[in-house]
Design a protein around this motif. Structure first.
Motif, PDB file in Angstrom:
ATOM      1  N   ASN A 141       1.208  -1.222  -0.323  1.00  0.00           N
ATOM      2  CA  ASN A 141      -0.132  -0.466  -0.319  1.00  0.00           C
ATOM      3  C   ASN A 141       0.882   1.364  -0.147  1.00  0.00           C
ATOM      4  O   ASN A 141       0.393   1.978   0.357  1.00  0.00           O
ATOM      5  CB  ASN A 141      -1.421  -0.125   0.999  1.00  0.00           C
ATOM      6  CG  ASN A 141      -1.833  -0.565   1.495  1.00  0.00           C
ATOM      7  OD1 ASN A 141      -3.502  -1.150   0.279  1.00  0.00           O
ATOM      8  ND2 ASN A 141      -2.191  -2.138   1.713  1.00  0.00           N
ATOM      9  N   GLY A 142       2.214   0.506  -0.044  1.00  0.00           N
ATOM     10  CA  GLY A 142       2.860   2.652  -0.448  1.00  0.00           C
ATOM     11  C   GLY A 142       3.703   2.487   0.711  1.00  0.00           C
ATOM     12  O   GLY A 142       4.097   3.996   0.882  1.00  0.00           O
TER      13      GLY A 142
ATOM     14  N   SER B 160       9.476  -3.168  -4.052  1.00  0.00           N
ATOM     15  CA  SER B 160       8.160  -1.998  -3.953  1.00  0.00           C
ATOM     16  C   SER B 160       8.907  -0.618  -3.461  1.00  0.00           C
ATOM     17  O   SER B 160       8.330   0.027  -4.355  1.00  0.00           O
ATOM     18  CB  SER B 160       6.933  -2.751  -2.402  1.00  0.00           C
ATOM     19  OG  SER B 160       6.476  -3.917  -3.284  1.00  0.00           O
ATOM     20  N   TRP B 161      10.314  -0.428  -2.931  1.00  0.00           N
ATOM     21  CA  TRP B 161       9.766   1.179  -2.537  1.00  0.00           C
ATOM     22  C   TRP B 161      11.509   1.118  -3.419  1.00  0.00           C
ATOM     23  O   TRP B 161      11.056   2.788  -3.860  1.00  0.00           O
ATOM     24  CB  TRP B 161      10.852   0.791  -1.238  1.00  0.00           C
ATOM     25  CG  TRP B 161      11.701   2.426  -0.940  1.00  0.00           C
ATOM     26  CD1 TRP B 161      10.485   3.653  -0.807  1.00  0.00           C
ATOM     27  CD2 TRP B 161      12.922   2.602  -0.637  1.00  0.00           C
ATOM     28  NE1 TRP B 161      11.746   4.874  -0.200  1.00  0.00           N
ATOM     29  CE2 TRP B 161      12.872   4.078  -0.616  1.00  0.00           C
ATOM     30  CE3 TRP B 161      14.523   2.270  -0.617  1.00  0.00           C
ATOM     31  CZ2 TRP B 161      14.057   5.029  -0.433  1.00  0.00           C
ATOM     32  CZ3 TRP B 161      15.330   2.762  -0.868  1.00  0.00           C
ATOM     33  CH2 TRP B 161      14.986   4.358  -0.347  1.00  0.00           C
TER      34      TRP B 161
ATOM     35  N   ALA C 237      16.670  -9.039  -5.111  1.00  0.00           N
ATOM     36  CA  ALA C 237      15.748  -9.824  -3.639  1.00  0.00           C
ATOM     37  C   ALA C 237      14.981 -10.788  -3.266  1.00  0.00           C
ATOM     38  O   ALA C 237      14.867 -11.241  -2.691  1.00  0.00           O
ATOM     39  CB  ALA C 237      13.844  -9.074  -4.171  1.00  0.00           C
ATOM     40  N   PHE C 238      15.258 -11.459  -4.597  1.00  0.00           N
ATOM     41  CA  PHE C 238      15.201 -12.961  -4.171  1.00  0.00           C
ATOM     42  C   PHE C 238      16.568 -13.687  -3.988  1.00  0.00           C
ATOM     43  O   PHE C 238      15.925 -14.306  -3.417  1.00  0.00           O
ATOM     44  CB  PHE C 238      14.764 -13.676  -6.018  1.00  0.00           C
ATOM     45  CG  PHE C 238      15.038 -15.175  -6.371  1.00  0.00           C
ATOM     46  CD1 PHE C 238      14.095 -16.018  -5.494  1.00  0.00           C
ATOM     47  CD2 PHE C 238      15.804 -16.007  -6.497  1.00  0.00           C
ATOM     48  CE1 PHE C 238      13.868 -17.435  -5.162  1.00  0.00           C
ATOM     49  CE2 PHE C 238      15.963 -17.386  -5.913  1.00  0.00           C
ATOM     50  CZ  PHE C 238      14.548 -17.881  -5.473  1.00  0.00           C
ATOM     51  N   ILE C 239      17.705 -12.895  -4.767  1.00  0.00           N
ATOM     52  CA  ILE C 239      18.802 -13.294  -3.473  1.00  0.00           C
ATOM     53  C   ILE C 239      18.994 -13.154  -2.576  1.00  0.00           C
ATOM     54  O   ILE C 239      19.279 -14.216  -1.552  1.00  0.00           O
ATOM     55  CB  ILE C 239      20.105 -12.671  -4.736  1.00  0.00           C
ATOM     56  CG1 ILE C 239      20.408 -13.077  -5.555  1.00  0.00           C
ATOM     57  CG2 ILE C 239      21.305 -13.232  -3.934  1.00  0.00           C
ATOM     58  CD1 ILE C 239      21.191 -12.731  -6.845  1.00  0.00           C
ATOM     59  N   TYR C 240      18.327 -12.595  -1.924  1.00  0.00           N
ATOM     60  CA  TYR C 240      18.220 -12.289  -0.780  1.00  0.00           C
ATOM     61  C   TYR C 240      17.183 -12.916   0.088  1.00  0.00           C
ATOM     62  O   TYR C 240      17.507 -13.496   1.343  1.00  0.00           O
ATOM     63  CB  TYR C 240      17.626 -10.366  -0.070  1.00  0.00           C
ATOM     64  CG  TYR C 240      17.481 -10.708   0.913  1.00  0.00           C
ATOM     65  CD1 TYR C 240      18.226  -9.671   2.156  1.00  0.00           C
ATOM     66  CD2 TYR C 240      16.602 -10.308   2.016  1.00  0.00           C
ATOM     67  CE1 TYR C 240      18.115  -9.610   3.479  1.00  0.00           C
ATOM     68  CE2 TYR C 240      15.724 -10.374   3.384  1.00  0.00           C
ATOM     69  CZ  TYR C 240      16.886  -9.870   4.237  1.00  0.00           C
ATOM     70  OH  TYR C 240      17.068 -10.185   5.972  1.00  0.00           O
ATOM     71  N   LEU C 241      16.074 -13.425  -0.184  1.00  0.00           N
ATOM     72  CA  LEU C 241      14.766 -13.987  -0.077  1.00  0.00           C
ATOM     73  C   LEU C 241      15.590 -15.869   0.424  1.00  0.00           C
ATOM     74  O   LEU C 241      15.660 -16.046   1.189  1.00  0.00           O
ATOM     75  CB  LEU C 241      14.080 -14.001  -0.830  1.00  0.00           C
ATOM     76  CG  LEU C 241      12.774 -15.003  -0.283  1.00  0.00           C
ATOM     77  CD1 LEU C 241      12.160 -15.361   1.273  1.00  0.00           C
ATOM     78  CD2 LEU C 241      11.446 -15.468  -1.283  1.00  0.00           C
TER      79      LEU C 241
ATOM     80  N   ILE D  56      12.975  10.318   0.441  1.00  0.00           N
ATOM     81  CA  ILE D  56      13.690   9.932  -1.113  1.00  0.00           C
ATOM     82  C   ILE D  56      13.147   9.134  -2.027  1.00  0.00           C
ATOM     83  O   ILE D  56      12.854   7.778  -1.310  1.00  0.00           O
ATOM     84  CB  ILE D  56      14.891   9.240  -0.774  1.00  0.00           C
ATOM     85  CG1 ILE D  56      16.209  10.706   0.062  1.00  0.00           C
ATOM     86  CG2 ILE D  56      15.968   8.772  -1.802  1.00  0.00           C
ATOM     87  CD1 ILE D  56      16.709   9.784   0.720  1.00  0.00           C
ATOM     88  N   ASP D  57      13.413   9.180  -3.714  1.00  0.00           N
ATOM     89  CA  ASP D  57      12.828   7.725  -3.954  1.00  0.00           C
ATOM     90  C   ASP D  57      13.186   6.986  -3.673  1.00  0.00           C
ATOM     91  O   ASP D  57      14.438   7.269  -4.970  1.00  0.00           O
ATOM     92  CB  ASP D  57      12.257   9.191  -4.943  1.00  0.00           C
ATOM     93  CG  ASP D  57      11.786   7.675  -6.183  1.00  0.00           C
ATOM     94  OD1 ASP D  57      10.825   6.900  -6.182  1.00  0.00           O
ATOM     95  OD2 ASP D  57      10.757   8.204  -7.573  1.00  0.00           O
ATOM     96  N   GLY D  58      13.186   5.849  -3.580  1.00  0.00           N
ATOM     97  CA  GLY D  58      13.690   4.887  -4.153  1.00  0.00           C
ATOM     98  C   GLY D  58      14.042   4.607  -5.255  1.00  0.00           C
ATOM     99  O   GLY D  58      15.425   3.446  -5.707  1.00  0.00           O
ATOM    100  N   ASN D  59      14.005   4.929  -6.284  1.00  0.00           N
ATOM    101  CA  ASN D  59      14.369   4.701  -7.791  1.00  0.00           C
ATOM    102  C   ASN D  59      15.466   5.558  -7.783  1.00  0.00           C
ATOM    103  O   ASN D  59      16.088   5.080  -9.326  1.00  0.00           O
ATOM    104  CB  ASN D  59      13.057   4.990  -8.742  1.00  0.00           C
ATOM    105  CG  ASN D  59      11.535   3.934  -8.798  1.00  0.00           C
ATOM    106  OD1 ASN D  59      11.648   2.734  -8.638  1.00  0.00           O
ATOM    107  ND2 ASN D  59      10.009   4.136  -8.653  1.00  0.00           N
ATOM    108  N   GLU D  60      15.414   6.485  -7.282  1.00  0.00           N
ATOM    109  CA  GLU D  60      16.724   7.338  -7.438  1.00  0.00           C
ATOM    110  C   GLU D  60      18.008   6.157  -6.705  1.00  0.00           C
ATOM    111  O   GLU D  60      19.252   7.131  -7.549  1.00  0.00           O
ATOM    112  CB  GLU D  60      16.601   8.879  -6.939  1.00  0.00           C
ATOM    113  CG  GLU D  60      14.887   9.515  -7.413  1.00  0.00           C
ATOM    114  CD  GLU D  60      15.105  10.806  -6.591  1.00  0.00           C
ATOM    115  OE1 GLU D  60      15.786  11.233  -5.660  1.00  0.00           O
ATOM    116  OE2 GLU D  60      14.190  11.441  -6.623  1.00  0.00           O
TER     117      GLU D  60
END
Length: 262
Positions: free
Chosen positions: A56-57, A112-113, A126-130, A176-180
């Protein structure tokens, strides 16, 4: 008169019953220990809440959820030891809860972020972390009885989750925008995962027990809490980075000295 079956019917056990062994008397009782498993359930709920919040952001709330899960995870084992209610069921339940709270949740929150814009590279990080978090937990379960209790082999999964969560928390709280910073986040997330399955030794602090302590120790704890509340995401991220860095530096020093890692 009808003949009766000479065989005695055996009571059928409920497939959902769990039998716990009492440690002192050796008697076996049906059911599970409530108190430590309540803390484990709370950690599981906090991890699930973090996932829902990220969807949900609400990234700050999601990060806080992971931090809360880490606190509850640290309490359940201590409560079980203090109340003499350790059990195999509790250990297995705790491991499954950790996989959600410290594996799935941090990976999805970070994705998501900041990682969605990276496409395949994002979900790969993300999958490597999981995957590494799951492997770390499995390895801990089979090595728990054979390793030095003073150290963890590989970065502990709650610490890895805390590193990722506080990074997201700090960025989201600063607007901060995560995409940055997506590539930096991907590097941290994948790096935390690989450290969890590494042979780097991290201090567990298990030799310190809760009990009577000097007054100075209590004062130090109060000061530490005050410092954390000055800027929780920045302070907690700094602590996590220092913990990770110290483990790496000590491992490099052991390699240089020719000392075996584990």
């Amino acid at each position: 008169m009808a003949e009766h079956d000479s065989t005695t019917e055996q009571p059928q056990s409920d497939p959902f019953e769990v039998v716990e062994a009492e440690h002192r008397t050796g008697a076996r009782h049906k059911g599970v220990y409530l108190l430590p498993n309540l803390f484990t359930t709370g950690a599981l709920f906090a991890g699930f809440y973090a996932i829902v919040a990220a969807m949900n952001g609400l990234f700050e709330a999601a990060a806080v959820g992971i931090i809360v899960a880490g606190i509850l995870d640290g309490l359940d084992g201590g409560v079980a030891r203090l109340t003499n209610t350790q059990s195999k069921f509790g250990a297995e339940y705790d491991s499954l809860s950790d996989c959600v709270a410290f594996g799935v949740a941090p990976g999805l929150v970070a994705y998501s972020w900041a990682l969605t814009e990276l496409g395949k590279f994002g979900w790969m990080a993300a999958f490597i972390y999981l995957a590494c978090a799951a492997l770390r937990l499995a390895r801990f379960n089979v090595q728990a009885e054979s390793t030095d209790k003073r150290f963890f082999i590989g970065l502990p999964s709650p610490t890895g989750a805390g590193l990722v969560a506080t990074m997201v928390w700090l960025g989201a709280s600063r607007g901060i925008d995560g995409n940055e910073v997506s590539w930096l986040v991907a590097l941290v997330v994948a790096g935390a995962g690989l450290l969890m399955v590494s042979s780097v030794r991290y201090h567990s602090f298990k030799e310190f027990h809760i009990g009577r302590v000097p007054f100075k120790v209590l004062l130090g704890v109060i000061v530490a809490f005050a410092i954390v509340f000055l800027d929780p995401p920045l302070v907690l991220l700094t602590v996590a980075v220092i913990y990770v860095a110290v483990g790496l530096l000590l491992s490099l020093w052991r390699i240089r000295k020719g000392t075996p890692q584990a």
